[in-house]
Scaffold this motif. Structure first.
Motif, mmCIF file in Angstrom:
data_model
loop_
_atom_site.group_PDB
_atom_site.id
_atom_site.type_symbol
_atom_site.label_atom_id
_atom_site.label_comp_id
_atom_site.label_asym_id
_atom_site.label_seq_id
_atom_site.Cartn_x
_atom_site.Cartn_y
_atom_site.Cartn_z
ATOM 1 N N GLU A 35 -12.125 -67.878 -27.175
ATOM 2 C CA GLU A 35 -12.775 -66.614 -26.830
ATOM 3 C C GLU A 35 -13.413 -65.984 -28.069
ATOM 4 N N ALA A 36 -12.688 -66.005 -29.187
ATOM 5 C CA ALA A 36 -13.215 -65.442 -30.430
ATOM 6 C C ALA A 36 -14.461 -66.196 -30.884
ATOM 7 N N GLU A 37 -14.439 -67.509 -30.756
ATOM 8 C CA GLU A 37 -15.601 -68.308 -31.156
ATOM 9 C C GLU A 37 -16.811 -68.000 -30.264
ATOM 10 N N ILE A 38 -16.581 -67.946 -28.975
ATOM 11 C CA ILE A 38 -17.664 -67.657 -28.026
ATOM 12 C C ILE A 38 -18.234 -66.261 -28.274
ATOM 13 N N LEU A 39 -17.353 -65.284 -28.450
ATOM 14 C CA LEU A 39 -17.816 -63.915 -28.703
ATOM 15 C C LEU A 39 -18.570 -63.820 -30.025
ATOM 16 N N GLY A 40 -18.121 -64.539 -31.031
ATOM 17 C CA GLY A 40 -18.830 -64.544 -32.309
ATOM 18 C C GLY A 40 -20.236 -65.119 -32.180
ATOM 19 N N LEU A 41 -20.350 -66.210 -31.441
ATOM 20 C CA LEU A 41 -21.665 -66.815 -31.213
ATOM 21 C C LEU A 41 -22.562 -65.896 -30.389
ATOM 22 N N PHE A 42 -21.969 -65.280 -29.372
ATOM 23 C CA PHE A 42 -22.732 -64.348 -28.540
ATOM 24 C C PHE A 42 -23.228 -63.175 -29.380
ATOM 25 N N ARG A 43 -22.367 -62.666 -30.251
ATOM 26 C CA ARG A 43 -22.742 -61.544 -31.111
ATOM 27 C C ARG A 43 -23.934 -61.902 -31.987
ATOM 28 N N GLN A 44 -23.908 -63.099 -32.558
ATOM 29 C CA GLN A 44 -25.029 -63.550 -33.389
ATOM 30 C C GLN A 44 -26.313 -63.649 -32.581
ATOM 31 N N GLN A 45 -26.201 -64.146 -31.370
ATOM 32 C CA GLN A 45 -27.376 -64.313 -30.517
ATOM 33 C C GLN A 45 -27.971 -62.977 -30.101
ATOM 34 N N LEU A 46 -27.134 -61.975 -29.944
ATOM 35 C CA LEU A 46 -27.616 -60.674 -29.483
ATOM 36 C C LEU A 46 -28.711 -60.117 -30.379
ATOM 37 N N ALA A 47 -28.480 -60.112 -31.661
ATOM 38 C CA ALA A 47 -29.473 -59.563 -32.593
ATOM 39 C C ALA A 47 -30.770 -60.358 -32.551
ATOM 40 N N VAL A 48 -30.643 -61.666 -32.518
ATOM 41 C CA VAL A 48 -31.825 -62.533 -32.485
ATOM 42 C C VAL A 48 -32.610 -62.324 -31.192
ATOM 43 N N SER A 49 -31.893 -62.294 -30.078
ATOM 44 C CA SER A 49 -32.546 -62.136 -28.773
ATOM 45 C C SER A 49 -33.237 -60.782 -28.634
ATOM 46 N N LEU A 50 -32.551 -59.734 -29.074
ATOM 47 C CA LEU A 50 -33.140 -58.396 -28.988
ATOM 48 C C LEU A 50 -34.388 -58.300 -29.860
ATOM 49 N N GLN A 51 -34.327 -58.856 -31.060
ATOM 50 C CA GLN A 51 -35.492 -58.814 -31.948
ATOM 51 C C GLN A 51 -36.665 -59.592 -31.337
ATOM 52 N N LYS A 52 -36.363 -60.725 -30.734
ATOM 53 C CA LYS A 52 -37.421 -61.524 -30.101
ATOM 54 C C LYS A 52 -38.075 -60.738 -28.970
ATOM 55 N N LEU A 53 -37.269 -60.098 -28.129
ATOM 56 C CA LEU A 53 -37.831 -59.302 -27.043
ATOM 57 C C LEU A 53 -38.632 -58.119 -27.592
#
Length: 129
Positions: free
Chosen positions: A36-54
């Protein structure tokens, strides 16, 4: 599984309106906190990238395909971890075609991303203690 929304009577009930449904996530990790910690960490990293792309795409001349793909990717990731509110707003964003509407929804997404990242940060810190 469908996101938790007022219009979806089969939606999961989230404890205390958390930005991420940990019960949902736990079902897919079989309760393994390390996973769960690994998945949440990866999701957290993706959030910033995805938001910036949008945000970048919202400022450009209309590129429907790139916008829809970016929103769809974020929506799927959010649903995967149980970030239902973020998934719902991203689903709304996915179908927007007007540049002004796309710019306007970035603010909503930003608020939800900040909430999710703050929650993840606190959770991971608690788990490490």
């Amino acid at each position: 599984m469908q996101p938790a929304t007022a219009h979806n009577s089969c939606a999961p009930v989230m404890a205390e309106n958390r930005p991420i449904d940990l019960v949902h996530l736990s079902k897919f990790t079989m309760g393994r906190r390390d996973l769960e910690a690994e998945i949440l960490g990866l999701f957290r990293q993706q959030l910033a990238v995805s938001l910036q792309k949008l945000a970048d795409l919202a400022k450009q001349p209309v590129d429907d395909k790139a916008w829809k793909e970016a929103a769809h990717t974020l929506k799927g990731s959010a649903r995967g971890v149980g970030a239902w509110a973020l998934a719902d707003v991203t689903a709304q964003a996915e179908v927007l075609t007007a540049p002004d509407a796309r710019l306007a929804i970035i603010s909503d997404l930003d608020t939800l991303v900040l909430s999710a990242t703050g929650f993840i940060d606190e959770l991971l810190e608690d788990w490490q203690a």
